[in-house]
Design a protein around this motif. Sequence first.
Motif, mmCIF file in Angstrom:
data_model
loop_
_atom_site.group_PDB
_atom_site.id
_atom_site.type_symbol
_atom_site.label_atom_id
_atom_site.label_comp_id
_atom_site.label_asym_id
_atom_site.label_seq_id
_atom_site.Cartn_x
_atom_site.Cartn_y
_atom_site.Cartn_z
ATOM 1 N N ASP A 67 7.918 33.391 -34.586
ATOM 2 C CA ASP A 67 9.207 32.583 -35.208
ATOM 3 C C ASP A 67 9.631 33.261 -36.329
ATOM 4 N N THR B 253 12.345 32.188 -38.044
ATOM 5 C CA THR B 253 13.080 31.585 -39.046
ATOM 6 C C THR B 253 12.202 31.347 -40.403
ATOM 7 N N ASP C 92 10.887 29.786 -43.492
ATOM 8 C CA ASP C 92 10.323 28.539 -43.767
ATOM 9 C C ASP C 92 10.516 28.270 -45.259
ATOM 10 N N GLN D 109 19.613 33.176 -47.333
ATOM 11 C CA GLN D 109 19.500 31.951 -47.418
ATOM 12 C C GLN D 109 20.764 31.509 -48.823
#
Length: 333
Positions: A252, A254, A256, A295
Amino acid sequence: MKTNQTYRFSVAPMMDWTDRHCRMFHRSLSKRALLWTEMVTADAVIHGDRSRLIGFNEAEHPVVLQLGGSEPAKLAEASRIAEGFGYDEVNINCGCPSDRVQSGRFGACLMQEPDVVADCVAAMRDAVSIPVTVKCRVAVDEDPPRETLFGFVDKVAAAGCEVFTVHARKAWLSGLSPKENRDIPPLDYDLVADLKAERPDLTIILNGGIKTLADSAEHLKTFDGVMLGRAAYQTPYLLAAADRLIETGEGDDTLDMDACLAALETYRPYMAEQLAAGWKLSSMTRHMMGLFAGQPGARGWRRTLSEKAVKPGADLSVLDEALRHVTEAVVPA
């Protein structure tokens, strides 16, 4: 050999990058990734400032010391020292293509001297009880890849090495810089897959060009482990999901946010200790630039750390200021 989960995910040894501060930061993100030191020559370990060169924090385990050299007696002595320091493994560098390692007769040029590497492995294994492993390329210059890789691995395995991390590219010792050697020679994953299929009792870890945990998960269907270098360093948030990859094989990529913030809290006491010991804040923050890549607020995070952490007397208030750019960023609905 049964697959050892220790080797499922590794962060590559990278000169000027994977120092003790980097490794502690990476350990705050992943409890299970196998961490590696920068390469240190056997001579430096024997004669140099050992505490500075190979000292590490107990929290870094499991951690590998990568050694450079081609003299069995010196590598054996350096391995004994490493075991005394508490390292979990020692590794011989047979893959670095820089001019410095060529002049010292170690690194990738050792791909052309499998008998020498076998002698080194045998001497090191006689000296220590921890694993002795090898990191290599598939071949050097015009040497034929399949014959070179299989011949090298067979000769070194006969000396007792059971674990090989293979950077799936040739090394060009003339004509390409070390930086170009990381990208220009084409990747040959199929050749390394053939090595694993035809030598199933050996532990084969794939290195080279792996950028995501999704790709890592796919490679783990074939190989005993994967090693990430620049991707792990430049986007370290991937390490927050590495433990799940190790345990379940699921990748994964992504980011976190909660895991990243928790890692910073874990790392913070270490940073405070190092500042008190005289280290500069930038010695630690330089490894953290990509933590929030992509981000909102990431640019402010990087800018604050790059501009203010280098100033004399910079302390953890700089980290807090940088972090506010991320935590206070407005995420679009």
